[in-house]
Design a protein around this motif. Structure first.
Motif, PDB file in Angstrom:
ATOM      1  N   ALA A  45       0.846  -1.198   0.000  1.00  0.00           N
ATOM      2  CA  ALA A  45       0.000   0.000   0.000  1.00  0.00           C
ATOM      3  C   ALA A  45       0.882   1.249   0.000  1.00  0.00           C
ATOM      4  CB  ALA A  45      -0.912  -0.020   1.224  1.00  0.00           C
ATOM      5  N   PHE A  46       0.295   2.375   0.397  1.00  0.00           N
ATOM      6  CA  PHE A  46       1.004   3.642   0.495  1.00  0.00           C
ATOM      7  C   PHE A  46       0.757   4.223   1.887  1.00  0.00           C
ATOM      8  CE2 PHE A  46      -0.133   2.894  -3.879  1.00  0.00           C
ATOM      9  CZ  PHE A  46       1.095   3.016  -4.506  1.00  0.00           C
ATOM     10  N   CYS A  47       1.849   4.542   2.596  1.00  0.00           N
ATOM     11  CA  CYS A  47       1.743   5.117   3.935  1.00  0.00           C
ATOM     12  C   CYS A  47       1.800   6.629   3.849  1.00  0.00           C
ATOM     13  CB  CYS A  47       2.878   4.612   4.814  1.00  0.00           C
ATOM     14  SG  CYS A  47       2.730   2.862   5.187  1.00  0.00           S
ATOM     15  N   VAL A  48       0.979   7.281   4.655  1.00  0.00           N
ATOM     16  CA  VAL A  48       0.929   8.737   4.726  1.00  0.00           C
ATOM     17  C   VAL A  48       1.528   9.133   6.070  1.00  0.00           C
ATOM     18  CG1 VAL A  48      -0.543  10.777   4.625  1.00  0.00           C
ATOM     19  CG2 VAL A  48      -1.235   8.681   3.413  1.00  0.00           C
ATOM     20  N   THR A  49       2.643   9.874   6.043  1.00  0.00           N
ATOM     21  CA  THR A  49       3.345  10.277   7.258  1.00  0.00           C
ATOM     22  C   THR A  49       3.556  11.783   7.237  1.00  0.00           C
ATOM     23  OG1 THR A  49       4.509   8.161   7.251  1.00  0.00           O
ATOM     24  CG2 THR A  49       5.406   9.887   8.660  1.00  0.00           C
ATOM     25  N   LEU A  50       3.220  12.452   8.334  1.00  0.00           N
ATOM     26  CA  LEU A  50       3.459  13.884   8.439  1.00  0.00           C
ATOM     27  C   LEU A  50       4.947  14.130   8.645  1.00  0.00           C
ATOM     28  CD1 LEU A  50       0.425  14.958  10.630  1.00  0.00           C
ATOM     29  CD2 LEU A  50       0.754  15.343   8.183  1.00  0.00           C
ATOM     30  N   LYS A  51       5.514  15.064   7.892  1.00  0.00           N
ATOM     31  CA  LYS A  51       6.935  15.371   7.970  1.00  0.00           C
ATOM     32  C   LYS A  51       7.210  16.685   8.684  1.00  0.00           C
ATOM     33  CE  LYS A  51       8.501  11.737   6.100  1.00  0.00           C
ATOM     34  NZ  LYS A  51       9.287  10.817   6.916  1.00  0.00           N
ATOM     35  N   THR A  52       6.234  17.588   8.700  1.00  0.00           N
ATOM     36  CA  THR A  52       6.407  18.872   9.381  1.00  0.00           C
ATOM     37  C   THR A  52       5.162  19.159  10.209  1.00  0.00           C
ATOM     38  OG1 THR A  52       5.431  20.180   7.579  1.00  0.00           O
ATOM     39  CG2 THR A  52       7.814  19.772   7.464  1.00  0.00           C
ATOM     40  N   GLY A  53       5.241  20.213  11.003  1.00  0.00           N
ATOM     41  CA  GLY A  53       4.088  20.633  11.794  1.00  0.00           C
ATOM     42  C   GLY A  53       4.060  19.997  13.174  1.00  0.00           C
ATOM     43  N   LYS A  54       2.999  20.260  13.869  1.00  0.00           N
ATOM     44  CA  LYS A  54       2.797  19.822  15.257  1.00  0.00           C
ATOM     45  C   LYS A  54       2.892  18.305  15.426  1.00  0.00           C
ATOM     46  CE  LYS A  54      -0.927  20.193  18.658  1.00  0.00           C
ATOM     47  NZ  LYS A  54      -2.260  20.757  18.875  1.00  0.00           N
ATOM     48  N   HIS A  55       2.500  17.550  14.421  1.00  0.00           N
ATOM     49  CA  HIS A  55       2.465  16.080  14.516  1.00  0.00           C
ATOM     50  C   HIS A  55       3.515  15.417  13.622  1.00  0.00           C
ATOM     51  CE1 HIS A  55      -1.172  16.405  16.880  1.00  0.00           C
ATOM     52  NE2 HIS A  55      -1.637  17.258  15.985  1.00  0.00           N
ATOM     53  N   ALA A  56       4.632  16.104  13.379  1.00  0.00           N
ATOM     54  CA  ALA A  56       5.690  15.567  12.514  1.00  0.00           C
ATOM     55  C   ALA A  56       6.115  14.179  12.992  1.00  0.00           C
ATOM     56  CB  ALA A  56       6.886  16.513  12.507  1.00  0.00           C
ATOM     57  N   GLY A  57       6.264  13.274  12.032  1.00  0.00           N
ATOM     58  CA  GLY A  57       6.675  11.907  12.329  1.00  0.00           C
ATOM     59  C   GLY A  57       5.525  10.941  12.525  1.00  0.00           C
TER      60      GLY A  57
END
Length: 113
Positions: A45-57
């Motif tokens: 599948a494809f994983c969606v990960t936050l890289k910036t902002g309050k919830h980075a990582g």
């Protein structure tokens, strides 16, 4: 014989990797909140990960599909609740949608970076 098998295996593996790389959902996207999300192949599948902002990582999604149409799960990083989700790519826009019971839905449009 062994060399032929290794070359065939390498070519098959490379073709599978290229198929994922060619998917229009793969890349970095600016979310509605202004954070950057990375969408990358993971497993089948494809994983969606936050890289910036309050919830980075934080991983906030897992979508499967091809040719610009994807479905799976999306997590709201603020509430940490997971919803049935979908995404559709049109050029440099990604419309993300999360639903509760497929009735109550919210949508956002992300922009490719």
């Amino acid at each position: 014989m062994v060399r032929t098998l290794l070359v065939s295996a390498a070519l098959a593996f490379g073709a599978a990797g290229a198929a994922h790389a060619a998917e229009p959902i793969v890349g970095n996207w600016k979310t509605a909140s202004g954070a950057t999300a990375e969408i990358a192949p993971c497993g089948g599948a494809f994983c969606v990960t936050l890289k910036t902002g309050k919830h980075a990582g934080k991983r906030i999604g897992n979508l499967a599909g091809t040719a610009g149409s994807y479905s799976g799960e999306i997590t709201d990083p603020e509430s940490d609740k997971t919803y049935s989700g979908s995404g559709s790519v049109d050029g440099n826009s990604l419309k993300m949608k999360g639903c509760v019971l497929k009735v109550l839905c919210k949508s956002q449009t992300w922009t490719r970076l």
